[in-house]
Design an enzyme around this catalytic site. Structure first.
Site, PDB file in Angstrom:
ATOM      1  N   SER A 336       0.812  -1.218   0.000  1.00 31.71           N
ATOM      2  CA  SER A 336       0.000   0.000   0.000  1.00 31.71           C
ATOM      3  C   SER A 336       0.847   1.270   0.000  1.00 31.71           C
ATOM      4  O   SER A 336       0.349   2.352  -0.358  1.00 31.71           O
ATOM      5  CB  SER A 336      -0.937   0.006   1.210  1.00 31.71           C
ATOM      6  OG  SER A 336      -0.203  -0.134   2.412  1.00 31.71           O
ATOM      7  N   ASP A 579      -3.062   6.338  11.524  1.00 35.87           N
ATOM      8  CA  ASP A 579      -2.188   5.876  10.437  1.00 35.87           C
ATOM      9  C   ASP A 579      -0.917   6.709  10.447  1.00 35.87           C
ATOM     10  O   ASP A 579      -0.913   7.861  10.009  1.00 35.87           O
ATOM     11  CB  ASP A 579      -2.909   5.997   9.100  1.00 35.87           C
ATOM     12  CG  ASP A 579      -2.090   5.445   7.934  1.00 35.87           C
ATOM     13  OD1 ASP A 579      -0.930   5.051   8.161  1.00 35.87           O
ATOM     14  OD2 ASP A 579      -2.609   5.427   6.802  1.00 35.87           O
ATOM     15  N   HIS A 582       1.450   5.462   6.262  1.00 41.40           N
ATOM     16  CA  HIS A 582       1.234   6.047   4.939  1.00 41.40           C
ATOM     17  C   HIS A 582       1.432   7.558   5.002  1.00 41.40           C
ATOM     18  O   HIS A 582       1.741   8.112   6.053  1.00 41.40           O
ATOM     19  CB  HIS A 582      -0.165   5.689   4.439  1.00 41.40           C
ATOM     20  CG  HIS A 582      -0.392   4.220   4.318  1.00 41.40           C
ATOM     21  ND1 HIS A 582      -0.995   3.472   5.308  1.00 41.40           N
ATOM     22  CD2 HIS A 582      -0.080   3.351   3.332  1.00 41.40           C
ATOM     23  CE1 HIS A 582      -1.063   2.207   4.945  1.00 41.40           C
ATOM     24  NE2 HIS A 582      -0.509   2.098   3.741  1.00 41.40           N
TER      25      HIS A 582
END
Length: 618
Positions: A336, A579, A582
């Site tokens: 990802s 998160d 990312h």
């Protein structure tokens, strides 16, 4: 008394005044001179009227044959003297019009400059940059072979076509005499007849000389105007290139400065010209990465760029990169974090396309987290930017244990089965790393498999090396380095504080990068394994070692700004599940693509040098 006498007014008589002022009127000393002066004025006015209203298209009528075509709305050409100069835009037309008027007039009234024309024509004309329009190039190229139309009113005269060499321009003396005869036949009476005749002869000779030398004047001024216009085009072209730091037209010195530069040894610098696309404007950005639309209101996290210590990487010129990708496939393969990078590049490139309807996902998908393969088509450039989900680069597998139950394993000896989809791509960017830190892979108990053998226990670093070596063998077997470019993007740093991604780790209070490099984490052992494997691969692989540069950026993660439409349950855990792996878009991943762009420029330059060397040897 003496002083009074000294300054006493002196009586002036009419005769004395005439004697005193007489020297100042020496020009009007005789009646004949006065008549001559009036005659010259009359001849000049008549000559001017003749030039203005002459129907001839030749250079003898510089105003009405030149002014009207230039100012006409329907005209698409500039006329300098009798030389037609087509243009492609009204901006060039208006910019050069005043020079066309002046050049024709100047050629008449200052014929001595024709001598300088010979010197100018000896020099090669300026060539416009290749990026300019064809019409501009044609306009400038006319300086190489300007033609002067013959004067149709000269019955017995001939005008030789003007060439760029030092050929002499000939005008039939009879034609010149006929053209000037009207001026010589001006009526005159009495004692002034001789002077008028002389003046008429002089004007006729002057007119003949002007007609002869005006052609040379045209050649001088056409060449001069082309030089000026060429320099304007070059200046405008250089300004555009420097403002975008573009190397689309080949700056060898600039690219040479990148050849021996360590792109990844540097620092983050604030740059108000960033980001490369407006926050919240790109529909391709997954909701998970769209921090701006998710409510994050500080803006510094997308206003930094990466500056290597030894050089300056170019700002990503999206139009130029699309030209580099014309007719090609660029594929991201990995987890990802590579999806993060893929979405970033699609947004950057898409932002430069005027008709964004011609940029679309091949299968019409609008969400990019469900399927395992996506392909964005840039129709005008006949290229695609694709993403293949492959978090380990090797094949996820299943086996049946002794009790008949299926069990997940990871085949360290097989490249994942979607490799056939991208093996022929022109540019490939691989990554793996984050999934190797998860609990199952980190423990390595009954998980790693080679052939039919499942390891009861295997160290994660050893398993990681086996998987990379399998990938490296596939690269050597299937990739043609002469036609394909391969890059591997390194591990992207995470910044969880107070726990991990699933145990309360957070980064929402971080609003600026780490300033001091001594506060960064030590180099990961996993990346040391990657370094060794890449050195053992025969095929050249460009290593985007972004680990250290991302470690500075604790401020640029989505943190709690991961979604817009939260459920009540998600609201209760909003601060808990953050998160910090990312990156917000726009943001850090955009700089990865700038590094990729710089690497592609270097690779292109090196291939060009190799081709030139091989051609010289042959």
């Amino acid at each position: 008394m003496a002083d009074t006498a000294k300054y006493a007014p002196v009586p002036i008589s009419a005769g004395n005044l005439h004697s005193e002022l007489k020297p100042h009127f020496f020009l009007f000393k005789t009646q004949r001179t006065k008549v001559c002066l009036h005659g010259c004025v009359f001849v000049f006015v008549a000559f001017t009227i003749f030039l203005a209203f002459s129907p001839s298209p030749a250079s003898s009528s510089p105003w009405f044959t030149n002014v009207f075509p230039l100012t006409s709305s329907g005209s698409r050409s500039n006329v300098i003297g009798s030389v037609s100069m087509p243009t492609s835009s009204s901006s060039i037309l208006s910019d050069e019009a005043y020079r066309s008027h002046f050049s024709s007039s100047f050629s008449y009234f200052f014929p001595n400059y024709s001598q300088q024309a010979q010197n100018f024509t000896a020099a090669p004309p300026y060539n416009a940059p290749t990026s300019q329009s064809n019409s501009s190039s044609e306009m400038i190229s006319l300086s190489k072979e300007p033609e002067v139309t013959k004067n149709k009113t000269q019955a017995n005269g001939e005008v030789e076509i003007l060439k760029p060499s030092n050929q002499t321009t000939t005008v039939n003396a009879t034609a010149a005499s006929e053209s000037s005869s009207g001026l010589r036949k001006e009526p005159s009476t009495g004692s002034n007849q001789n002077q008028s005749k002389v003046s008429g002869d002089k004007v006729g000779i002057l007119n003949s000389n002007l007609r002869t030398k005006s052609l040379q004047g045209i050649r001088l001024w056409v060449h001069f105007q082309n030089l000026v216009l060429g320099r304007r085009i070059e200046k405008k072209h250089n300004n555009v290139s420097s403002s975008s730091m573009s190397v689309t037209h080949g700056s060898d010195d600039f690219i040479k400065s990148l050849l021996n530069c360590d792109f990844f040894d540097g620092k983050w610098v604030k740059d108000e010209s960033y980001p490369l696309y407006k926050p919240g404007s790109c529909s391709v950005v997954d909701e998970q990465f769209d921090c701006f639309l998710n409510g994050r209101r500080d803006s510094d996290y997308y206003k930094y760029r990466w500056k290597p210590n030894a050089c300056t990487i170019p700002r990503l010129n999206a139009t130029h990169m699309l030209e580099m990708l014309r007719g090609k496939r660029l594929v991201f393969v990995g987890d990802s974090l590579n999806r993060n990078m893929w979405e970033s590049l699609v947004c950057i490139l898409r932002n430069s396309v005027k008709d964004q309807k011609k940029v679309y996902e091949k299968s019409g998908r609008q969400q990019f987290r469900i399927e395992t393969y996506y392909s964005f088509v840039f129709e005008e450039y006949n290229c695609t930017v694709e993403f293949c989900v492959s978090p380990f680069l090797v094949q996820e597998w299943e086996v049946t244990d002794k009790e008949g139950q299926k069990k997940e394993t990871l085949r360290l000896d097989l490249v994942e089965n979607s490799a056939n989809k991208y093996k022929d791509a022109d540019i490939l960017i691989f990554n793996t790393g984050h999934w190797w830190t998860h609990e199952k892979t980190f423990k390595g108990e009954d998980y790693y498999q080679e052939g039919n053998h499942v390891y009861p226990e295997l160290d994660v670093l050893e398993a990681f090396q086996k998987a990379l070596m399998t990938w490296g063998r596939w690269i050597d077997a299937h990739i043609n380095p002469a036609k394909q470019f391969i890059a591997f993007r390194g591990y992207s740093a995470s910044h969880f504080l107070g726990g991990q991604w699933n145990s309360g780790g957070a980064c929402d209070r971080e609003v600026e990068p780490i300033k001091n490099g001594t506060n960064l984490k030590p180099y990961l052992p996993m990346m040391e394994v990657l370094d060794r494997v890449l050195k053992g691969i025969k095929t050249p692989v460009s290593y985007l070692n972004i680990t250290r540069m991302t470690d500075f950026r604790k401020d640029a993660h989505p943190s709690m700004y991961r979604t817009r439409n939260m459920t009540n349950e998600e609201r209760q855990t909003w601060f808990i599940h953050q998160d910090c792996s990312h990156w917000c878009l726009p943001g850090v991943a955009d700089n990865w693509n700038e590094l990729l762009y710089a690497q592609l420029l270097v690779n292109q330059y090196q291939k060009q040098q190799e081709q030139q060397s091989s051609s010289r040897r042959s």
